[in-house]
Design an enzyme around this catalytic site. Structure first.
Site, PDB file in Angstrom:
ATOM      1  N   HIS A 112       7.394  19.310 -33.556  1.00  0.00           N
ATOM      2  CA  HIS A 112       8.556  20.100 -33.142  1.00  0.00           C
ATOM      3  C   HIS A 112       9.764  19.214 -32.841  1.00  0.00           C
ATOM      4  CE1 HIS A 112       6.149  23.768 -33.079  1.00  0.00           C
ATOM      5  NE2 HIS A 112       5.179  22.937 -32.747  1.00  0.00           N
ATOM      6  N   GLU A 167      -0.184  -4.641 -24.091  1.00  0.00           N
ATOM      7  CA  GLU A 167      -0.635  -5.645 -23.113  1.00  0.00           C
ATOM      8  C   GLU A 167      -1.420  -6.801 -23.739  1.00  0.00           C
ATOM      9  OE1 GLU A 167      -1.888  -4.172 -19.103  1.00  0.00           O
ATOM     10  OE2 GLU A 167      -1.725  -2.223 -20.064  1.00  0.00           O
ATOM     11  N   GLY A 207      -3.982   0.381 -16.793  1.00  0.00           N
ATOM     12  CA  GLY A 207      -5.352   0.247 -17.284  1.00  0.00           C
ATOM     13  C   GLY A 207      -6.372   0.979 -16.429  1.00  0.00           C
ATOM     14  N   SER A 208      -6.022   1.290 -15.189  1.00  0.00           N
ATOM     15  CA  SER A 208      -6.915   2.093 -14.341  1.00  0.00           C
ATOM     16  C   SER A 208      -6.657   3.580 -14.583  1.00  0.00           C
ATOM     17  CB  SER A 208      -6.686   1.779 -12.857  1.00  0.00           C
ATOM     18  OG  SER A 208      -7.132   0.485 -12.563  1.00  0.00           O
ATOM     19  N   LYS A 218       5.415  -6.699  -9.890  1.00  0.00           N
ATOM     20  CA  LYS A 218       4.652  -6.429  -8.660  1.00  0.00           C
ATOM     21  C   LYS A 218       5.133  -7.361  -7.541  1.00  0.00           C
ATOM     22  CE  LYS A 218       0.560  -4.276 -10.710  1.00  0.00           C
ATOM     23  NZ  LYS A 218      -0.871  -4.232 -10.951  1.00  0.00           N
ATOM     24  N   SER A 270      -7.587  -3.499  -9.020  1.00  0.00           N
ATOM     25  CA  SER A 270      -7.270  -4.506  -7.996  1.00  0.00           C
ATOM     26  C   SER A 270      -7.393  -3.910  -6.604  1.00  0.00           C
ATOM     27  CB  SER A 270      -5.836  -5.017  -8.185  1.00  0.00           C
ATOM     28  OG  SER A 270      -4.920  -3.938  -8.007  1.00  0.00           O
ATOM     29  N   ARG A 289      -7.364  -3.690 -17.525  1.00  0.00           N
ATOM     30  CA  ARG A 289      -7.590  -3.044 -18.834  1.00  0.00           C
ATOM     31  C   ARG A 289      -8.866  -3.542 -19.493  1.00  0.00           C
ATOM     32  NH1 ARG A 289      -3.977  -7.042 -19.343  1.00  0.00           N
ATOM     33  NH2 ARG A 289      -4.143  -8.470 -21.105  1.00  0.00           N
ATOM     34  N   THR A 329      -2.536  -1.509  -6.024  1.00  0.00           N
ATOM     35  CA  THR A 329      -1.395  -0.951  -6.760  1.00  0.00           C
ATOM     36  C   THR A 329      -0.643   0.050  -5.888  1.00  0.00           C
ATOM     37  OG1 THR A 329      -2.481  -1.368  -8.836  1.00  0.00           O
ATOM     38  CG2 THR A 329      -0.798   0.346  -8.868  1.00  0.00           C
ATOM     39  N   SER A 368      -8.186   2.144  -8.859  1.00  0.00           N
ATOM     40  CA  SER A 368      -7.335   0.953  -8.970  1.00  0.00           C
ATOM     41  C   SER A 368      -8.246  -0.258  -9.014  1.00  0.00           C
ATOM     42  CB  SER A 368      -6.372   0.828  -7.788  1.00  0.00           C
ATOM     43  OG  SER A 368      -5.722  -0.436  -7.857  1.00  0.00           O
TER      44      SER A 368
HETATM   45  C1  F6R Z   1      -3.454  -5.135 -16.488  1.00  0.00           C
HETATM   46  C2  F6R Z   1      -3.393  -3.687 -16.599  1.00  0.00           C
HETATM   47  C3  F6R Z   1      -2.364  -2.944 -15.809  1.00  0.00           C
HETATM   48  C4  F6R Z   1      -2.952  -2.492 -14.457  1.00  0.00           C
HETATM   49  C5  F6R Z   1      -1.910  -1.738 -13.609  1.00  0.00           C
HETATM   50  C6  F6R Z   1      -2.493  -1.168 -12.323  1.00  0.00           C
HETATM   51  O1  F6R Z   1      -4.563  -5.611 -17.182  1.00  0.00           O
HETATM   52  O2  F6R Z   1      -4.146  -3.116 -17.329  1.00  0.00           O
HETATM   53  O3  F6R Z   1      -1.935  -1.851 -16.581  1.00  0.00           O
HETATM   54  O4  F6R Z   1      -4.047  -1.655 -14.684  1.00  0.00           O
HETATM   55  O5  F6R Z   1      -0.856  -2.596 -13.294  1.00  0.00           O
HETATM   56  O6  F6R Z   1      -3.236  -2.113 -11.608  1.00  0.00           O
HETATM   57  P1  F6R Z   1      -4.695  -1.722 -11.087  1.00  0.00           P
HETATM   58  O7  F6R Z   1      -5.464  -1.328 -12.287  1.00  0.00           O
HETATM   59  O8  F6R Z   1      -5.214  -2.937 -10.430  1.00  0.00           O
HETATM   60  O9  F6R Z   1      -4.490  -0.592 -10.133  1.00  0.00           O
END
Ligand code: F6R
Length: 357
Positions: free
Chosen positions: A255, A239, A59-60, A349, A103, A153, A106, A101
């Site tokens: 193709h 998601e 989502g980032s 994770k 959070s 997201r 990641t 990111s």
């Molecule tokens: C959860 C989501 C995930 C996170 C991914 C990376 O809502 O969208 O796809 O975006 O796991 O985590 P972040 O975005 O915190 O780096």
């Protein structure tokens, strides 16, 4: 009462209010404008870069895909999106590396930004906190802090606009005020049309969710920003609605994938093909889309055409993205599913974090 119009039932199911977050999407864009105005860009402003690399996952990272495709025909240096632990060898001193990111924790993004530090790249970090923010402040790097507390997201308005406008602010890309204004205006109209109080019979987002119920969604965009948006739809259906979904892009799919619908009809009859129709696409692309649809129609359950609205690329990208985002939340409700939790991502994770102990 139909579930999508049953506001009490929706409230029960949607424990962390993902629908409310979607309904406030425009507020995120407006807040991001303020965040960018108060961020400190002095180390990056008006520098010339050899290229721009945008790092980020899920989502980032999707903000990187969208931005790359929005600026590809105006930015004079390469724009790369990296969704991995490693940085390609050509990203070195002189490049601007933007780590997104939500959070800030990641591992792929942290590993790649670590490498960018070693290579002496220019750095910008977009995050709500975590290790990314710690590292960026320790090393005195440009840090754009967005509000926390959401699913990444669900924070796409903050992430996408903060990144886009920060790049514009330092002069690395150029986004016009009229494109931003048009996008906000169009999105405000869409919020009114798609929000929960707008009943099923008048609400295109609810109608789309109903059309997708019981189907496997395959989303076709055209190479460029609409391909990035098709990928965003797929991810949101994964998601939020917790359904498998896949995306592909024209012209490449002509193709290979176009032939791939010939067998397994008994399965693909349960598939819904979503095709974005952009009136500004070239004549050749329009013929590709129409001919492909006719060729594979008999192998599919249905084809859903989504008209792309707006004048600027930014407005067309955001308004199309928004329909997918909010419809995927309504689709979750049709499956009696809370759209917010993504337990399997959390399990992965946690398992990976054990390797560090
Ligand atoms: C959860 C989501 C995930 C996170 C991914 C990376 O809502 O969208 O796809 O975006 O796991 O985590 P972040 O975005 O915190 O780096």
């Amino acid at each position: 009462m139909k579930i999508l119009d049953d506001l009490k039932k929706i409230k029960e199911l949607d424990k962390q209010d993902m629908l409310g977050i979607e309904e406030r999407f425009v507020d995120q864009l407006i807040t991001a404008q303020g965040i960018v105005k108060s961020a400190d860009y002095k180390n990056l402003k008006n520098k010339s870069f050899k290229g721009i690399a945008i790092l980020g996952m899920g989502g980032s990272g999707v903000s990187g895909d969208i931005i790359k495709n929005l600026v590809i025909d105006s930015c004079e240096v390469p724009v790369e999106v990296i969704k991995d632990y490693e940085l390609p060898a050509f990203i070195r001193e002189g490049w601007l590396v933007v780590a997104i990111s939500y959070s800030g924790n990641t591992e792929e993004t942290l590993s790649a930004i670590g490498e960018a530090f070693k290579r002496n790249c220019e750095i910008m970090c977009i995050s709500s906190g975590g290790k990314l923010m710690e590292i960026a402040s320790e090393k005195n790097k440009c840090l754009v802090k967005v509000p926390g507390g959401l699913q990444p997201r669900g924070a796409s308005g903050y992430l996408l606009f903060s990144t886009l406008l920060s790049l514009n602010e330092i002069g690395a890309i150029s986004i016009s005020k009229s494109d931003i204004d048009e996008s906000l205006e169009l999105l405000k109209q869409k919020v009114l049309l798609y929000k929960r109080e707008s009943g099923q019979s008048d609400n295109p987002a609810k109608q789309l969710a109903l059309a997708l119920e019981g189907c496997m969604a395959v989303v076709y965009g055209v190479s460029g920003f609409l391909s990035a948006i098709a990928y965003r739809w797929k991810c949101e259906i994964n998601e939020n609605s917790k359904c498998p979904s896949f995306s592909s892009e024209f012209p490449e799919l002509n193709h290979n994938e176009t032939v791939g619908w010939e067998n397994l009809s008994e399965i693909t009859k349960k598939f819904a093909l979503i095709v974005f129709k952009d009136s500004s696409a070239s004549e050749r692309i329009k013929v590709r889309i129409d001919t492909t649809s006719e060729l594979i129609r008999k192998n599919l359950g249905k084809i859903i055409e989504i008209p792309v609205e707006g004048r600027s690329k930014l407005a067309r990208a955001l308004s199309t993205m928004y329909l997918g985002d909010i419809s995927s939340v309504y689709l979750a409700f049709l499956y009696n599913t809370d759209p917010t939790p993504v337990d399997r991502i959390s399990v992965l994770k946690t398992e990976l974090a054990k390797l560090d102990k």
